[in-house]
Scaffold this motif. Sequence first.
Motif, mmCIF file in Angstrom:
data_model
loop_
_atom_site.group_PDB
_atom_site.id
_atom_site.type_symbol
_atom_site.label_atom_id
_atom_site.label_comp_id
_atom_site.label_asym_id
_atom_site.label_seq_id
_atom_site.Cartn_x
_atom_site.Cartn_y
_atom_site.Cartn_z
ATOM 1 N N ARG A 13 0.813 -1.215 -0.015
ATOM 2 C CA ARG A 13 0.102 -0.051 0.152
ATOM 3 C C ARG A 13 0.900 1.308 -0.042
ATOM 4 N NH1 ARG A 13 -4.167 0.332 4.696
ATOM 5 N NH2 ARG A 13 -4.369 1.883 3.420
ATOM 6 N N ARG A 14 1.876 1.176 0.851
ATOM 7 C CA ARG A 14 2.685 2.310 0.541
ATOM 8 C C ARG A 14 3.149 2.662 -0.941
ATOM 9 N NH1 ARG A 14 5.317 4.574 4.724
ATOM 10 N NH2 ARG A 14 7.069 5.113 3.175
ATOM 11 N N VAL A 15 3.580 1.578 -1.582
ATOM 12 C CA VAL A 15 4.089 1.771 -2.980
ATOM 13 C C VAL A 15 2.768 2.471 -3.759
ATOM 14 C CG1 VAL A 15 4.853 0.737 -5.016
ATOM 15 C CG2 VAL A 15 6.092 0.176 -2.953
ATOM 16 N N GLU A 16 1.817 1.911 -3.556
ATOM 17 C CA GLU A 16 0.788 2.196 -4.260
ATOM 18 C C GLU A 16 0.210 3.959 -3.870
ATOM 19 O OE1 GLU A 16 -1.067 0.971 -6.681
ATOM 20 O OE2 GLU A 16 -0.039 -1.111 -6.780
ATOM 21 N N GLY A 157 11.918 11.400 1.424
ATOM 22 C CA GLY A 157 10.416 11.780 1.515
ATOM 23 C C GLY A 157 9.483 10.452 1.478
ATOM 24 N N TYR A 158 10.004 9.545 0.870
ATOM 25 C CA TYR A 158 9.220 8.174 0.945
ATOM 26 C C TYR A 158 8.965 7.714 2.302
ATOM 27 C CZ TYR A 158 7.444 3.660 -0.422
ATOM 28 O OH TYR A 158 6.677 2.380 -0.600
ATOM 29 N N ARG A 159 10.130 7.513 3.015
ATOM 30 C CA ARG A 159 10.428 6.865 4.221
ATOM 31 C C ARG A 159 9.738 7.694 5.220
ATOM 32 N NH1 ARG A 159 14.038 3.065 5.961
ATOM 33 N NH2 ARG A 159 13.955 1.160 4.904
ATOM 34 N N CYS A 160 9.865 9.160 5.146
ATOM 35 C CA CYS A 160 9.043 9.811 6.181
ATOM 36 C C CYS A 160 7.599 9.883 6.373
ATOM 37 C CB CYS A 160 9.639 11.286 6.098
ATOM 38 S SG CYS A 160 11.368 11.453 6.554
ATOM 39 N N ARG A 161 6.844 9.612 4.951
ATOM 40 C CA ARG A 161 5.611 9.684 4.991
ATOM 41 C C ARG A 161 5.174 8.141 5.747
ATOM 42 N NH1 ARG A 161 2.961 12.279 0.757
ATOM 43 N NH2 ARG A 161 1.220 11.414 1.619
ATOM 44 N N LYS A 162 4.087 8.184 6.491
ATOM 45 C CA LYS A 162 3.572 7.016 6.938
ATOM 46 C C LYS A 162 2.185 7.109 6.727
ATOM 47 C CE LYS A 162 7.383 6.381 8.998
ATOM 48 N NZ LYS A 162 8.310 5.375 8.499
ATOM 49 N N LEU A 163 1.456 5.780 6.697
ATOM 50 C CA LEU A 163 0.186 5.263 6.495
ATOM 51 C C LEU A 163 -0.417 5.576 7.807
ATOM 52 C CD1 LEU A 163 0.290 2.535 3.986
ATOM 53 C CD2 LEU A 163 -0.366 4.862 3.381
ATOM 54 N N GLU A 166 0.448 2.741 10.234
ATOM 55 C CA GLU A 166 1.776 2.768 10.636
ATOM 56 C C GLU A 166 1.858 3.732 11.914
ATOM 57 O OE1 GLU A 166 4.963 2.171 7.266
ATOM 58 O OE2 GLU A 166 3.506 3.652 6.452
ATOM 59 N N LEU A 167 1.254 4.828 11.557
ATOM 60 C CA LEU A 167 1.190 6.014 12.667
ATOM 61 C C LEU A 167 0.585 5.125 13.836
ATOM 62 C CD1 LEU A 167 0.288 9.003 10.722
ATOM 63 C CD2 LEU A 167 2.515 8.512 12.019
ATOM 64 N N MET A 170 2.906 2.692 15.691
ATOM 65 C CA MET A 170 4.099 3.515 16.272
ATOM 66 C C MET A 170 3.535 3.898 17.723
ATOM 67 S SD MET A 170 5.696 5.369 12.863
ATOM 68 C CE MET A 170 6.774 6.432 13.628
ATOM 69 N N ARG A 171 2.518 4.521 17.529
ATOM 70 C CA ARG A 171 1.826 5.250 18.704
ATOM 71 C C ARG A 171 1.604 4.125 19.981
ATOM 72 N NH1 ARG A 171 -2.689 5.566 21.728
ATOM 73 N NH2 ARG A 171 -3.609 3.983 20.394
ATOM 74 N N ARG A 172 1.300 2.897 19.681
ATOM 75 C CA ARG A 172 1.183 1.757 20.399
ATOM 76 C C ARG A 172 2.343 1.233 20.777
ATOM 77 N NH1 ARG A 172 -2.142 -2.718 17.859
ATOM 78 N NH2 ARG A 172 -1.690 -1.577 16.046
#
Length: 240
Positions: A13-16, A157-163, A166-167, A170-172
């Motif tokens: 999904r990240r690629v898409e 730019g790609y690595r810094c963007r999160k779905l 993912e966020l 990370m929060r959990r």
Amino acid sequence: MTATFDRSEIQRRRVEQLLGECMARHEIDLWLVYTRESSNDPLAGDIGLGRAVARAAGLFHQVNGKLTKKALVASYDTTPVEESGIFDEVIDFKKEGISPHLAREIERIDPRRVALNYSRDVAVADGLSYGMRQHLEEILGADFMAKTTSSEPLVVGYRCRKLPEELEAMRRGVLLTQEILDKALTSEVIRPGRTREIDLAKFMEAAVREGGGEPAFTMVMVGPCRGHADASERIIEPGD
């Protein structure tokens, strides 16, 4: 935590959803990831090529707002690449090697600006080895190499963007980590003169698994002269 986080689906999904936009922002019409076993590109796993043994190429071509995704891999490497669900097409090669297939695809695409994974300062964007770069130039020629640029801004730019998922993961993860530290760094767990670094590490790793996660690494370092080391048999003393 791991039960609701499908890493392979997230990568697809990240690629898409994110890659095409990042490529457009940095005016890249072709991102070429070139990797092989024992000198794996750090980004190979992000794009479904992490298990490739022979030379493998991921070609991400952006034209008129549409992203096409092709992989060139050895015939014995196709299964995990296809199962990643990332690529529109997986082209396999045998004894002839990757060279004629890669040359044909580049000629078909005729890219204007190509991002390659080399960077002086950003390690994750520096996955193209010197030998693999030489091989690219042998296959594609100096004129092609003149069109290339560092993928560093694209990768950052790609690595810094999160779905969103993912966020949330990370929060959990942060909350679980803080909860474990609050329990671990107490006199109930650490008994000066008796508790070893490795005892504390095992306690925290068990707590991570009980919380539904899986520890990526655990470091316990006692004393003023240790850093970035595995937990040892050293006993935690008063004042440490």
